[in-house]
Design an enzyme around this catalytic site. Structure first.
Site, PDB file in Angstrom:
ATOM      1  N   GLY A  15      13.347 -41.718  19.927  1.00 40.73           N
ATOM      2  CA  GLY A  15      12.575 -42.853  20.524  1.00 40.73           C
ATOM      3  C   GLY A  15      11.873 -43.480  19.133  1.00 40.73           C
ATOM      4  O   GLY A  15      12.135 -43.282  17.967  1.00 40.73           O
ATOM      5  N   ASP A  36      16.973 -34.844  21.731  1.00 38.93           N
ATOM      6  CA  ASP A  36      16.696 -36.039  22.742  1.00 38.93           C
ATOM      7  C   ASP A  36      17.831 -36.073  23.664  1.00 38.93           C
ATOM      8  O   ASP A  36      18.970 -35.883  23.272  1.00 38.93           O
ATOM      9  CB  ASP A  36      16.684 -37.468  21.824  1.00 38.93           C
ATOM     10  CG  ASP A  36      16.042 -38.262  22.472  1.00 38.93           C
ATOM     11  OD1 ASP A  36      16.320 -39.137  23.596  1.00 38.93           O
ATOM     12  OD2 ASP A  36      14.828 -38.970  21.886  1.00 38.93           O
ATOM     13  N   ASN A  37      17.733 -36.636  24.988  1.00 43.70           N
ATOM     14  CA  ASN A  37      18.735 -36.668  25.764  1.00 43.70           C
ATOM     15  C   ASN A  37      19.216 -38.261  25.934  1.00 43.70           C
ATOM     16  O   ASN A  37      19.907 -38.521  26.709  1.00 43.70           O
ATOM     17  CB  ASN A  37      18.332 -35.828  27.257  1.00 43.70           C
ATOM     18  CG  ASN A  37      17.022 -37.130  28.045  1.00 43.70           C
ATOM     19  OD1 ASN A  37      16.616 -37.991  27.240  1.00 43.70           O
ATOM     20  ND2 ASN A  37      16.805 -36.621  29.278  1.00 43.70           N
ATOM     21  N   LEU A  66      15.355 -24.666  26.610  1.00 42.33           N
ATOM     22  CA  LEU A  66      15.784 -25.018  24.828  1.00 42.33           C
ATOM     23  C   LEU A  66      15.777 -24.078  24.011  1.00 42.33           C
ATOM     24  O   LEU A  66      15.005 -23.093  23.808  1.00 42.33           O
ATOM     25  CB  LEU A  66      14.852 -26.203  24.299  1.00 42.33           C
ATOM     26  CG  LEU A  66      15.301 -26.868  23.092  1.00 42.33           C
ATOM     27  CD1 LEU A  66      16.414 -27.646  23.274  1.00 42.33           C
ATOM     28  CD2 LEU A  66      13.872 -27.641  22.706  1.00 42.33           C
ATOM     29  N   LEU A  78       7.136 -34.923  21.834  1.00 45.64           N
ATOM     30  CA  LEU A  78       7.145 -36.593  22.267  1.00 45.64           C
ATOM     31  C   LEU A  78       8.137 -37.002  23.355  1.00 45.64           C
ATOM     32  O   LEU A  78       8.095 -38.079  23.795  1.00 45.64           O
ATOM     33  CB  LEU A  78       7.616 -37.362  21.033  1.00 45.64           C
ATOM     34  CG  LEU A  78       6.534 -37.661  20.103  1.00 45.64           C
ATOM     35  CD1 LEU A  78       6.007 -36.424  19.173  1.00 45.64           C
ATOM     36  CD2 LEU A  78       6.904 -38.693  19.058  1.00 45.64           C
ATOM     37  N   TYR A 150       3.470 -40.980  35.521  1.00 47.67           N
ATOM     38  CA  TYR A 150       3.404 -40.991  33.938  1.00 47.67           C
ATOM     39  C   TYR A 150       2.045 -40.412  33.719  1.00 47.67           C
ATOM     40  O   TYR A 150       1.688 -39.366  32.905  1.00 47.67           O
ATOM     41  CB  TYR A 150       3.345 -42.072  33.058  1.00 47.67           C
ATOM     42  CG  TYR A 150       3.589 -42.136  31.715  1.00 47.67           C
ATOM     43  CD1 TYR A 150       4.289 -41.417  30.813  1.00 47.67           C
ATOM     44  CD2 TYR A 150       2.525 -42.919  30.961  1.00 47.67           C
ATOM     45  CE1 TYR A 150       4.403 -41.297  29.556  1.00 47.67           C
ATOM     46  CE2 TYR A 150       2.281 -42.746  29.630  1.00 47.67           C
ATOM     47  CZ  TYR A 150       3.065 -41.995  28.896  1.00 47.67           C
ATOM     48  OH  TYR A 150       3.076 -41.984  27.467  1.00 47.67           O
ATOM     49  N   LYS A 154       1.346 -36.425  32.239  1.00 47.76           N
ATOM     50  CA  LYS A 154       0.596 -35.945  30.844  1.00 47.76           C
ATOM     51  C   LYS A 154      -0.541 -35.326  31.308  1.00 47.76           C
ATOM     52  O   LYS A 154      -1.090 -34.481  30.347  1.00 47.76           O
ATOM     53  CB  LYS A 154       0.194 -37.601  30.256  1.00 47.76           C
ATOM     54  CG  LYS A 154       1.572 -38.071  29.609  1.00 47.76           C
ATOM     55  CD  LYS A 154       2.241 -37.363  28.425  1.00 47.76           C
ATOM     56  CE  LYS A 154       3.420 -38.164  27.718  1.00 47.76           C
ATOM     57  NZ  LYS A 154       3.990 -37.363  26.682  1.00 47.76           N
ATOM     58  N   THR A 180       0.782 -48.235  20.765  1.00 51.32           N
ATOM     59  CA  THR A 180       1.468 -48.353  19.374  1.00 51.32           C
ATOM     60  C   THR A 180       2.554 -49.310  19.475  1.00 51.32           C
ATOM     61  O   THR A 180       3.343 -49.329  20.345  1.00 51.32           O
ATOM     62  CB  THR A 180       1.932 -46.766  19.122  1.00 51.32           C
ATOM     63  OG1 THR A 180       0.737 -45.925  19.380  1.00 51.32           O
ATOM     64  CG2 THR A 180       2.435 -46.758  17.726  1.00 51.32           C
ATOM     65  N   ARG A 191       6.609 -53.522  27.397  1.00 54.63           N
ATOM     66  CA  ARG A 191       5.231 -53.566  26.921  1.00 54.63           C
ATOM     67  C   ARG A 191       4.885 -54.685  26.066  1.00 54.63           C
ATOM     68  O   ARG A 191       6.080 -55.525  25.672  1.00 54.63           O
ATOM     69  CB  ARG A 191       4.988 -52.257  25.769  1.00 54.63           C
ATOM     70  CG  ARG A 191       4.900 -51.078  26.631  1.00 54.63           C
ATOM     71  CD  ARG A 191       4.787 -49.936  25.889  1.00 54.63           C
ATOM     72  NE  ARG A 191       6.118 -49.369  25.343  1.00 54.63           N
ATOM     73  CZ  ARG A 191       6.317 -48.038  24.693  1.00 54.63           C
ATOM     74  NH1 ARG A 191       5.117 -47.069  24.859  1.00 54.63           N
ATOM     75  NH2 ARG A 191       7.390 -47.674  24.309  1.00 54.63           N
TER      76      ARG A 191
END
Length: 318
Positions: A15, A36-37, A66, A78, A150, A154, A180, A191
Site C-alpha cells: 500500500g 500483501d494480497n 501466516l 497495516l 471499516y 478497526k 494521510t 479520498r
C-alpha cells in the site's frame, strides 16, 4: 543488545503507507518482509524493492494463518482496505482482515516474541461530537452505517490487540492514523487529495460532497512513517493519535490544488455521504509528549510533492 539486523514484517506492505515504510526500513538497515494480497496494494509500489538486499515479498492474505520462517523482531500490521471506495467494495474482506487477519498476525507476533504495531484509524471516533479528538474520546460510531465495516473492524482489532497483551503479555502498540496523503496513492482511491489531483490534472471541476466546509487535517506520508517508527521503537502501547493538527476545509484543499496545478477553481456539488465526518482533527499532545513527534511537512509542500509525483509517474501508477 541484538547484533543481527532487525527483521521486520509489514503486512499491507504494497500500500502507499506500507511501501513508504518498507523503503524507510531498508534505508535504516533492517531486513524487510512485505506481505500483501494486492487487493488494494499495488506491485508497482514495491517493484523498485524486488531486487533490494534484505527485501522479501510474500504474496499472502493474513485472513489465513501466516507462517514465516526465521526470526521476526517487529511487525507493522497495516493490512486492510482503507478508503471508502475500497472497503465498501470489499465489506466482508475488510471485516475479516480486521478480525481473523489481526488475530493471525498477533499470533505470529506472540510466537516470534515480536513487538506488534496495529495501524488503527481515526475512524474509530466516527463522526465525532468532541473536537479535536483525544485518545480518551470513545467516539460516535454508527455500527450499521456504510462506513461501519471499516470502523468496527478497526475497533475490534484494537480490542483484540489489547486482549493479546493482557492474556499473553504480547508487546503491542496501537497507532490511530488520521488522514494521510502522498505519493503512491491511487487516483481512484476516492479520498479527497487523490480525487482532487486527478480532477485537476484532467482539467475537470472539483467534486464537492456537501457544502465543502467540512474539515480534514492532512499529514504527509513521510511524517506518518516517522511517527509509526517512533511508536514502534518506544515502550508505549497507546493508543496514540498520529496526524496533523493543520485543519482545512475541503474547499480550501481544492483551492490549494487548483493553485498548484493551474486548474480553474470550479465545483460540482453532490450530497454529503452518510456518516461522513463534518470535522476531523487529532489531539496529538500525547504523541508529542511520549514520542517527541510532530509533522515537519506542511500541507502546501506535501501537496506539491504529491502532485509532482502524479505528474511524473501517472502512466505507471494508474
Amino acid at each position: 543488545m541484538r547484533l543481527d539486523p532487525t527483521r521486520v514484517l509489514v503486512t499491507g506492505g504494497a500500500g502507499f503507507i506500507g511501501s513508504t515504510l518498507c523503503d524507510r526500513l531498508l534505508r535504516d538497515g533492517c531486513q524487510v518482509v512485505c506481505a500483501d494480497n494486492f487487493s488494494t496494494g499495488r506491485e508497482a509500489n514495491i517493484a523498485h524493492l524486488r531486487a533490494a538486499p534484505g527485501f522479501q515479498l510474500i504474496t499472502a492474505d493474513v485472513v489465513e494463518p501466516l507462517e514465516i520462517p526465521g526470526p521476526i523482531h517487529e511487525i507493522f500490521h497495516l493490512a486492510s482496505p482503507a478508503s471508502p471506495v475500497d472497503y465498501q467494495r470489499l465489506p466482508l474482506e475488510t471485516l475479516r482482515v480486521g478480525s481473523a487477519g489481526t488475530d493471525h498476525v498477533l499470533a505470529l507476533a506472540r510466537a516470534k516474541n515480536a513487538r506488534f504495531l496495529l495501524a488503527s484509524t481515526s475512524e474509530v471516533y466516527g463522526d465525532p461530537l468532541e473536537h479535536p479528538q483525544p485518545e480518551s474520546y470513545l467516539g460516535n460510531v454508527n455500527t450499521v452505517g456504510p462506513r461501519s465495516v471499516y470502523d468496527e473492524a478497526k475497533r475490534y482489532a484494537e480490542a483484540l490487540t489489547v486482549a493479546y497483551h493482557r492474556a499473553y503479555g504480547t508487546d503491542v502498540a496501537i497507532a490511530r492514523i488520521f488522514n494521510t496523503f502522498g505519493p503512491r496513492m491511487r487516483l481512484d482511491d476516492g479520498r479527497v487529495v487523490p480525487s482532487f489531483i486527478a480532477q485537476a490534472l484532467a482539467g475537470r471541476p472539483f467534486s464537492i460532497n456537501g457544502t465543502g466546509k467540512q474539515t480534514r487535517s492532512l499529514c504527509y506520508v513521510d511524517d506518518m512513517v516517522d511517527a509509526l517508527l517512533s511508536l514502534m521503537r518506544s515502550p508505549h502501547r497507546g493508543p496514540v493519535n498520529l496526524g496533523s493538527t493543520d485543519e482545512m476545509a475541503v474547499l480550501d484543499i481544492a483551492g490549494l490544488i487548483a493553485d498548484q496545478t493551474g486548474n480553474p477553481l470550479r465545483f460540482v456539488y453532490a450530497p454529503l455521504g452518510q456518516d461522513d465526518p463534518e470535522k476531523r482533527r487529532p489531539d496529538t499532545r500525547l504523541a508529542h509528549r511520549l514520542l517527541g513527534w510532530s509533522p515537519a511537512v506542511g500541507i502546501p509542500e506535501g501537496l506539491a510533492r504529491t502532485i509532482n509525483w502524479f505528474r511524473t509517474d501517472l502512466g505507471s501508477f494508474r
